[in-house]
Design a protein around this motif. Structure first.
Motif, PDB file in Angstrom:
ATOM      1  N   ASP A   9      72.193 -41.415 -16.410  1.00  0.00           N
ATOM      2  CA  ASP A   9      71.160 -40.735 -17.196  1.00  0.00           C
ATOM      3  C   ASP A   9      71.248 -41.021 -18.697  1.00  0.00           C
ATOM      4  OD1 ASP A   9      71.724 -39.020 -14.584  1.00  0.00           O
ATOM      5  OD2 ASP A   9      69.637 -38.688 -15.177  1.00  0.00           O
ATOM      6  N   ASP A  58      68.137 -43.722 -14.409  1.00  0.00           N
ATOM      7  CA  ASP A  58      67.416 -43.190 -15.559  1.00  0.00           C
ATOM      8  C   ASP A  58      67.915 -43.827 -16.854  1.00  0.00           C
ATOM      9  OD1 ASP A  58      65.812 -41.736 -13.924  1.00  0.00           O
ATOM     10  OD2 ASP A  58      66.569 -39.768 -14.505  1.00  0.00           O
ATOM     11  N   ASN A  93      64.410 -41.959 -11.063  1.00  0.00           N
ATOM     12  CA  ASN A  93      62.975 -41.646 -11.030  1.00  0.00           C
ATOM     13  C   ASN A  93      62.268 -42.067 -12.308  1.00  0.00           C
ATOM     14  OD1 ASN A  93      64.738 -39.473 -11.825  1.00  0.00           O
ATOM     15  ND2 ASN A  93      62.931 -38.229 -12.177  1.00  0.00           N
ATOM     16  N   HIS A  94      62.964 -42.021 -13.451  1.00  0.00           N
ATOM     17  CA  HIS A  94      62.327 -42.415 -14.700  1.00  0.00           C
ATOM     18  C   HIS A  94      62.163 -43.928 -14.819  1.00  0.00           C
ATOM     19  CE1 HIS A  94      62.174 -38.572 -16.956  1.00  0.00           C
ATOM     20  NE2 HIS A  94      63.095 -38.236 -16.069  1.00  0.00           N
ATOM     21  N   HIS A 192      70.886 -41.733  -6.801  1.00  0.00           N
ATOM     22  CA  HIS A 192      70.124 -40.950  -7.782  1.00  0.00           C
ATOM     23  C   HIS A 192      69.374 -39.894  -6.985  1.00  0.00           C
ATOM     24  CE1 HIS A 192      68.535 -40.537 -11.893  1.00  0.00           C
ATOM     25  NE2 HIS A 192      67.487 -39.997 -11.267  1.00  0.00           N
ATOM     26  N   HIS A 231      71.105 -38.134 -11.937  1.00  0.00           N
ATOM     27  CA  HIS A 231      69.868 -37.345 -11.945  1.00  0.00           C
ATOM     28  C   HIS A 231      70.048 -36.005 -12.658  1.00  0.00           C
ATOM     29  CE1 HIS A 231      65.832 -36.194 -11.071  1.00  0.00           C
ATOM     30  NE2 HIS A 231      66.172 -35.182 -10.312  1.00  0.00           N
ATOM     31  N   LEU A 436      62.290 -34.305 -13.549  1.00  0.00           N
ATOM     32  CA  LEU A 436      63.662 -34.066 -14.019  1.00  0.00           C
ATOM     33  C   LEU A 436      64.235 -35.282 -14.712  1.00  0.00           C
ATOM     34  CD1 LEU A 436      65.473 -31.599 -13.840  1.00  0.00           C
ATOM     35  CD2 LEU A 436      66.778 -32.830 -12.131  1.00  0.00           C
TER      36      LEU A 436
HETATM   37 MN   LIG Z   1      66.480 -38.548 -12.769  1.00  0.00          MN
END
Ligand SMILES: [Mn+2]
Length: 436
Positions: A9, A58, A93-94, A192, A231, A436
């Protein structure tokens, strides 16, 4: 024994509103903070030296970071390639495009064929050759519904059943990878994911929804010698045997992380005897000062008093003070700013205490028909701490209300009145997760 460094992250390029432009470089000071902190992680990887670096996903706030941010990230990871330290970059996810395939912002490392670099954008097992021998790394990137779910398969299912279904699919897919493992080689699962037993800061807006969470039983398996997670931004250890660890973000991304320690994890990997250590990073402080001066005879003096401590030195500061409207002309905001010059950056937010009916958002007026999106927009303009993700939240909300037949979302009378359809359920959980 194989030494590895696990970080996650990074979110490089976020939090610019908490920084200022460095006149010497022309760069936002928060970008410089993030680069310096990432640099410290890489320094440690080189000085140990470790045999393998695992990044839990991320990298940036989104899949299309500006070139100068991408370059700053690449400059640091390049040092690992130069030192011939193998590195696995997992897609979070980002990092994913909301449409299309794969993690665009990280896949460039595979396209360029950076020696020793592996990009984990699908569930797969990689045998990574290190100086101390091979390691099996199973990559489990952020799952979207299209990865696991096809429309016919989920037809007619409730939200709970969809979650159950996704969990079963993941279990099967992971089982397939596990069966192909070589039992003599140390194994890491790099994922993740939001694990069901993870905890978030109480104030974390995004944890409110019930998203698709991965059950810890899926991860706590003796075939894994270490489970490297990404995450959740707060460092935590979910299990000791095998170690299942979120290192957390390396820098504070927003005020919800004000009280969290930031760092990375050093791991000594060995079949069934893995040990690890959290290594804190000296990152910039965030500092909230909240004072109620509504009862004070001299509110300005009370505010100045509250500002006279050394925690504000070089910190990202937000001052929230509550007062009555009749006290407004007793406040000298220039003097407040002056009292905060030692801070790195400052947000000042006066909040009026109403003596009559308290309207939290006066802009909305009374008795107006409340458009949910308009209400959300107004809410977000009042929440500096959510500014970084305000666009995401709005987009997600637009996605939600544009779902056909969204009666269950209409405010205020139908809240919770009907069970959402499976389509809405999936949409909603993906939305919650994406945030998130
Ligand atoms: Mn994430």
């Amino acid at each position: 024994m194989i030494k590895l460094l696990h970080l996650s992250d990074i979110h490089m390029g976020s939090g610019f509103s908490h920084g200022r432009i460095n006149p010497e470089t022309g760069l936002n000071s928060r970008l410089e903070d993030f680069v310096e902190t990432l640099g410290r992680c890489i320094d440690r990887a080189l000085s140990e030296p470790v045999d393998l670096v695992l990044f839990g996903g991320d990298a940036f706030p989104d899949a299309t970071p500006p070139p100068y941010v991408q370059e700053a990230f690449a400059n640091q990871f390049r040092r690992l390639a130069d030192a011939q330290i193998p590195t696995v970059l997992l897609v979070g996810n980002h990092d994913q495009h909301s449409q299309g395939q794969g993690g665009a912002s990280l896949c460039i490392y595979r396209t360029l064929g950076v020696p020793g670099f592996v990009v984990g954008d699908r569930l797969d097992t990689h045998v990574v050759q290190t100086r101390k021998g091979p390691v099996q790394v199973i990559t489990l990137p952020w799952l979207t519904r299209s990865t696991l779910l096809t429309r016919p398969a989920a037809e007619g299912l409730s939200m709970t059943e969809v979650n159950q279904w996704l969990g079963d699919r993941l279990r099967l897919a992971l089982e397939g990878e596990i069966r192909r493992l070589d039992a003599d080689i140390p194994t890491v699962l790099l994922a993740h994911a939001m694990v069901d037993t993870a905890s978030y800061g109480a104030e974390r807006f995004l944890a409110v929804g019930k998203g698709f969470t991965v059950p810890i039983s899926l991860l706590a398996r003796p075939c894994f010698d270490y489970v490297a997670l990404g995450h959740v931004h707060r460092h935590q250890v979910l299990c000791d045997q095998p170690p299942i660890v979120y290192p957390g973000s390396i820098e504070r991304v927003d005020f919800s992380e004000e009280k969290e320690d930031k760092g990375f994890v050093l791991v000594e990997l060995e079949r069934e005897r893995t040990t690890f250590e959290f290594c804190p990073l000296p990152v910039r402080r965030f500092c909230t000062i909240e004072v109620d001066v509504s009862e004070a005879d001299d509110p300005q003096a009370e505010l100045l008093q509250a500002l006279s401590h050394d925690r504000i030195q070089d910190a990202v500061v937000r001052l929230i003070y509550h007062l009555r409207s009749s006290q407004l002309d007793q406040i000298d905001s220039t003097a407040l700013q002056a009292a905060l010059t030692a801070a790195h950056s400052v947000t000042i937010r006066p909040e009026l205490i109403s003596q009559l009916t308290r309207s939290r958002l006066p802009e909305l007026g009374l008795g107006n028909q409340l458009d949910p999106l308009e209400a959300l927009r107004t809410y977000l303009t009042n929440r500096d701490d959510l500014r970084d993700i305000a666009t995401d939240i709005l987009e997600a909300a637009q996605g939600l209300v544009s779902v056909e037949g969204h009666a269950w979302l209409n405010l205020p009378n139908s809240v919770g009145a009907s069970e959402p359809t499976q389509e809405q359920a999936i949409e909603s959980q993906n939305t919650q997760l994406r945030l998130l």
